[in-house]
Design a protein around this motif. Structure first.
Motif, PDB file in Angstrom:
ATOM      1  N   VAL A 226      52.519  67.164  43.890  1.00  0.00           N
ATOM      2  CA  VAL A 226      52.898  65.764  44.100  1.00  0.00           C
ATOM      3  C   VAL A 226      54.018  65.632  45.126  1.00  0.00           C
ATOM      4  CG1 VAL A 226      53.833  63.709  42.941  1.00  0.00           C
ATOM      5  CG2 VAL A 226      52.136  65.126  41.783  1.00  0.00           C
ATOM      6  N   GLN A 227      54.836  66.657  45.275  1.00  0.00           N
ATOM      7  CA  GLN A 227      56.000  66.579  46.161  1.00  0.00           C
ATOM      8  C   GLN A 227      55.639  66.179  47.584  1.00  0.00           C
ATOM      9  OE1 GLN A 227      58.038  70.363  45.844  1.00  0.00           O
ATOM     10  NE2 GLN A 227      58.136  70.186  43.611  1.00  0.00           N
ATOM     11  N   GLN A 228      54.621  66.801  48.154  1.00  0.00           N
ATOM     12  CA  GLN A 228      54.239  66.503  49.521  1.00  0.00           C
ATOM     13  C   GLN A 228      53.765  65.064  49.670  1.00  0.00           C
ATOM     14  OE1 GLN A 228      51.239  69.087  51.099  1.00  0.00           O
ATOM     15  NE2 GLN A 228      51.312  68.241  53.161  1.00  0.00           N
ATOM     16  N   LYS A 229      53.028  64.571  48.694  1.00  0.00           N
ATOM     17  CA  LYS A 229      52.515  63.207  48.770  1.00  0.00           C
ATOM     18  C   LYS A 229      53.653  62.194  48.652  1.00  0.00           C
ATOM     19  CE  LYS A 229      48.094  64.621  46.766  1.00  0.00           C
ATOM     20  NZ  LYS A 229      47.395  64.644  48.063  1.00  0.00           N
ATOM     21  N   LEU A 230      54.650  62.468  47.803  1.00  0.00           N
ATOM     22  CA  LEU A 230      55.784  61.562  47.677  1.00  0.00           C
ATOM     23  C   LEU A 230      56.582  61.516  48.972  1.00  0.00           C
ATOM     24  CD1 LEU A 230      57.226  62.227  44.101  1.00  0.00           C
ATOM     25  CD2 LEU A 230      55.781  60.350  44.861  1.00  0.00           C
ATOM     26  N   ALA A 231      56.731  62.658  49.642  1.00  0.00           N
ATOM     27  CA  ALA A 231      57.495  62.708  50.889  1.00  0.00           C
ATOM     28  C   ALA A 231      56.851  61.842  51.964  1.00  0.00           C
ATOM     29  CB  ALA A 231      57.608  64.155  51.365  1.00  0.00           C
ATOM     30  N   GLN A 232      55.553  61.580  51.854  1.00  0.00           N
ATOM     31  CA  GLN A 232      54.852  60.757  52.824  1.00  0.00           C
ATOM     32  C   GLN A 232      54.939  59.271  52.491  1.00  0.00           C
ATOM     33  OE1 GLN A 232      50.937  62.443  52.708  1.00  0.00           O
ATOM     34  NE2 GLN A 232      51.554  64.326  53.747  1.00  0.00           N
ATOM     35  N   GLY A 233      55.569  58.942  51.359  1.00  0.00           N
ATOM     36  CA  GLY A 233      55.772  57.541  51.016  1.00  0.00           C
ATOM     37  C   GLY A 233      54.688  56.951  50.146  1.00  0.00           C
ATOM     38  N   ALA A 234      54.479  57.478  48.973  1.00  0.00           N
ATOM     39  CA  ALA A 234      53.456  56.964  48.058  1.00  0.00           C
ATOM     40  C   ALA A 234      54.023  55.801  47.241  1.00  0.00           C
ATOM     41  CB  ALA A 234      52.976  58.086  47.135  1.00  0.00           C
ATOM     42  N   VAL A 235      53.185  55.293  46.323  1.00  0.00           N
ATOM     43  CA  VAL A 235      53.577  54.217  45.409  1.00  0.00           C
ATOM     44  C   VAL A 235      53.831  54.821  44.035  1.00  0.00           C
ATOM     45  CG1 VAL A 235      52.813  52.094  44.266  1.00  0.00           C
ATOM     46  CG2 VAL A 235      52.294  52.469  46.677  1.00  0.00           C
ATOM     47  N   LEU A 236      54.905  54.382  43.392  1.00  0.00           N
ATOM     48  CA  LEU A 236      55.165  54.758  42.008  1.00  0.00           C
ATOM     49  C   LEU A 236      54.787  53.588  41.105  1.00  0.00           C
ATOM     50  CD1 LEU A 236      58.618  56.600  42.160  1.00  0.00           C
ATOM     51  CD2 LEU A 236      56.323  57.585  42.148  1.00  0.00           C
ATOM     52  N   ALA A 237      54.220  53.896  39.951  1.00  0.00           N
ATOM     53  CA  ALA A 237      53.834  52.854  39.003  1.00  0.00           C
ATOM     54  C   ALA A 237      54.144  53.317  37.584  1.00  0.00           C
ATOM     55  CB  ALA A 237      52.351  52.521  39.140  1.00  0.00           C
ATOM     56  N   VAL A 238      54.379  52.351  36.700  1.00  0.00           N
ATOM     57  CA  VAL A 238      54.665  52.624  35.291  1.00  0.00           C
ATOM     58  C   VAL A 238      53.644  51.882  34.445  1.00  0.00           C
ATOM     59  CG1 VAL A 238      56.343  52.419  33.421  1.00  0.00           C
ATOM     60  CG2 VAL A 238      57.135  52.888  35.753  1.00  0.00           C
ATOM     61  N   SER A 239      52.981  52.602  33.562  1.00  0.00           N
ATOM     62  CA  SER A 239      52.021  51.968  32.647  1.00  0.00           C
ATOM     63  C   SER A 239      52.515  52.107  31.213  1.00  0.00           C
ATOM     64  CB  SER A 239      50.628  52.597  32.788  1.00  0.00           C
ATOM     65  OG  SER A 239      50.632  53.930  32.299  1.00  0.00           O
ATOM     66  N   LEU A 240      52.054  51.222  30.377  1.00  0.00           N
ATOM     67  CA  LEU A 240      52.379  51.257  28.952  1.00  0.00           C
ATOM     68  C   LEU A 240      51.256  51.990  28.230  1.00  0.00           C
ATOM     69  CD1 LEU A 240      54.423  50.272  26.812  1.00  0.00           C
ATOM     70  CD2 LEU A 240      52.977  48.244  26.523  1.00  0.00           C
ATOM     71  N   GLU A 241      51.590  53.108  27.585  1.00  0.00           N
ATOM     72  CA  GLU A 241      50.590  53.982  26.984  1.00  0.00           C
ATOM     73  C   GLU A 241      50.908  54.250  25.516  1.00  0.00           C
ATOM     74  OE1 GLU A 241      47.953  54.807  28.563  1.00  0.00           O
ATOM     75  OE2 GLU A 241      48.520  54.238  30.612  1.00  0.00           O
ATOM     76  N   PRO A 242      49.956  54.817  24.776  1.00  0.00           N
ATOM     77  CA  PRO A 242      50.258  55.252  23.406  1.00  0.00           C
ATOM     78  C   PRO A 242      51.321  56.343  23.429  1.00  0.00           C
ATOM     79  CG  PRO A 242      47.882  55.224  23.827  1.00  0.00           C
ATOM     80  CD  PRO A 242      48.552  55.036  25.147  1.00  0.00           C
ATOM     81  N   THR A 243      51.982  56.549  22.305  1.00  0.00           N
ATOM     82  CA  THR A 243      53.010  57.586  22.206  1.00  0.00           C
ATOM     83  C   THR A 243      52.459  58.926  22.685  1.00  0.00           C
ATOM     84  OG1 THR A 243      54.042  56.477  20.323  1.00  0.00           O
ATOM     85  CG2 THR A 243      54.554  58.812  20.640  1.00  0.00           C
ATOM     86  N   GLY A 244      53.211  59.577  23.604  1.00  0.00           N
ATOM     87  CA  GLY A 244      52.769  60.847  24.156  1.00  0.00           C
ATOM     88  C   GLY A 244      52.042  60.726  25.471  1.00  0.00           C
ATOM     89  N   GLY A 245      51.728  59.505  25.890  1.00  0.00           N
ATOM     90  CA  GLY A 245      51.088  59.304  27.176  1.00  0.00           C
ATOM     91  C   GLY A 245      49.595  59.068  27.096  1.00  0.00           C
TER      92      GLY A 245
END
Length: 240
Positions: A202-221
């Motif tokens: 994931v590091q390389q993709k983040l360095a290129q400027g990706a989108v971060l998102a937060v979802s609401l999930e059951p406990t544990g993901g």
């Protein structure tokens, strides 16, 4: 998009705007507007003070770096070399030679042509961003995070601005690159601040400027590897 562009209550209003001001990610014109509000609006100034105190531990984790001594020497040379040259007494002979000046002019023109053409021959090496920041928010959601990606530490630091996950639920962080499927970065630990390790993939993709998102999930993901609950916050990473 910054909070100054969309400063309604659904995106966090002045609280998140103050946080963006402290992080230094507002465009110049919007930062000037915020600076004037700090001087004239006591409530907004207190929000900025509160965010400076809230985010200062994150800055304290990084040691100050002194620039090399050679930097000052190079600056002095560029600033004062021409002054010292003009103060020197003119000499006879070579300096008064018309042929010398014609030759010097021709050499200067040739050097300028090489200087102009060089970038097209040898493209500059892009410098990677070591720190990226994102304001994570969404319409019809009170969940808001500030996220800072530190490439050197391979982690994302998260500061919860508002919102709660609720009983039996967890927030999960995702990386979205273009139209590709979201990639899970893990469940966000509970608390006002949290750190999420970033895998090498994931590091390389983040360095290129990706989108971060937060979802609401059951406990544990998410049990499926893809978001199963609503996306409650999202934002683009951009350089500081």
């Amino acid at each position: 998009m910054t909070l100054a562009e969309d400063n309604g209550p659904e995106r966090g209003g002045d609280d998140l705007l103050a946080a963006e001001y402290v992080l230094g990610v507002l465009p110049a014109d919007e930062r000037q507007i915020a600076s004037r509000r700090i001087e004239t609006e006591t409530a907004f100034a207190r929000l900025v003070d509160a965010w400076e105190a809230h985010l200062s531990p994150m800055a304290a984790a990084y040691a100050a770096v002194e620039p090399p001594a050679s930097v000052k020497v190079a600056i002095d040379r560029r600033l004062f070399a021409s002054a010292s040259a003009t103060s020197a007494a003119p000499r006879a002979g070579l300096w008064s030679s018309l042929a010398f000046w014609r030759g010097l002019a021709a050499a200067a023109i040739a050097a300028l042509a090489v200087y102009v053409a060089l970038p097209s021959v040898i493209p500059p090496v892009p410098q990677p961003q070591t720190r990226l920041v994102a304001s994570l928010a969404a319409n019809n959601s009170n969940v808001k995070y500030l996220a800072v990606y530190d490439a050197a530490r391979h982690e994302v630091g998260l500061s919860l601005v508002s919102g709660e996950r609720g009983a039996g639920k967890d927030f999960e962080l995702w990386m979205i690159e273009g139209k590709n499927a979201p990639v899970s970065m893990g469940v966000i630990p509970a608390g006002q601040t949290a750190r999420v390790a970033v895998t090498p993939a994931v590091q390389q993709k983040l360095a290129q400027g990706a989108v971060l998102a937060v979802s609401l999930e059951p406990t544990g993901g998410s049990p499926t590897g893809q978001p199963t609950g609503p996306v409650v916050a999202a934002g683009d990473l951009k350089g500081i």
